[in-house]
Design an enzyme around this catalytic site. Sequence first.
Site, PDB file in Angstrom:
ATOM      1  N   SER A 122       0.856  -1.194   0.000  1.00  0.00           N
ATOM      2  CA  SER A 122       0.000   0.000   0.000  1.00  0.00           C
ATOM      3  C   SER A 122       0.889   1.241   0.000  1.00  0.00           C
ATOM      4  CB  SER A 122      -0.868  -0.004   1.262  1.00  0.00           C
ATOM      5  OG  SER A 122      -1.503   1.245   1.464  1.00  0.00           O
ATOM      6  N   TYR A 170      -3.558  -0.668  10.011  1.00  0.00           N
ATOM      7  CA  TYR A 170      -3.391  -0.865   8.569  1.00  0.00           C
ATOM      8  C   TYR A 170      -1.995  -0.421   8.131  1.00  0.00           C
ATOM      9  CZ  TYR A 170      -4.518  -0.810   3.585  1.00  0.00           C
ATOM     10  OH  TYR A 170      -4.528  -1.050   2.224  1.00  0.00           O
TER      11      TYR A 170
END
Length: 254
Positions: A146, A159
């Site tokens: 990510s 996350y």
Amino acid sequence: MSILDRFRLDGRLALVTGAASGLGAAIAVALAEAGASVACHGNRRPADETSERIRAMGRKSLSFVADLGRTDGANTLYAAVETGMGKPDILINNAGTIHREAAEQYGAEAWAQVLQVNLSSVFRLCQLASISMLEQRRGKIINIASLLSFQGGIRVPAYAASKGGVAQLTKALANEWADRNVQVNAIAPGYFSTDNTTALRNDEVRSRQILERIPAARWGEPEDLAGAAVFLASPASNYVTGEVLVVDGGWLSR
């Protein structure tokens, strides 16, 4: 072998987690278009629609369900795929989850769940797939990282931690397995139109702020990830390992 032939995946079996929709579905279909058979995983619901699209191309595909939020989820999934289709030559660790909450209020249960799905299950699936890959001295593992493998984000501490871990895990496994012809890489998507970004896209202010920073001036579509996935899954990338390939419309360059 011509350069285009080096992108072919004929005779390969790929396992794609989180393939019921979004990025995972687009990757699974792209691998099938390149010639692979594909085991399509859904975390809480079957990836039947994706499998049906692949079978309509004349490729082999089955749909599997396993909860990667459970500590035994990766084992359950891999065993089912091995029984139903065989041992994967290509592993795409795409399944992921996100929980948004202020860091000072972030609960232990939410933290553990995000880390389990996004990092612990990724490591376990890499371990399981590596057994046959290292034995046959051929394999491709692609982890979905990510932008938050590089940045901290806001209200998503678990996350960000998990995706930072995915990037470092990718490099660690690449170092260990490269000399046995197993390449481990990651793709770091930018802002894509998926279920995980629905809240952001629906927030008029945040959506505008995000689009203003992306040089491409648009949200990514799942199909924008297909080329990178096929490249890293194919013989065309045999000398590429430990790479975190950013596909973000130019976000990090600004």
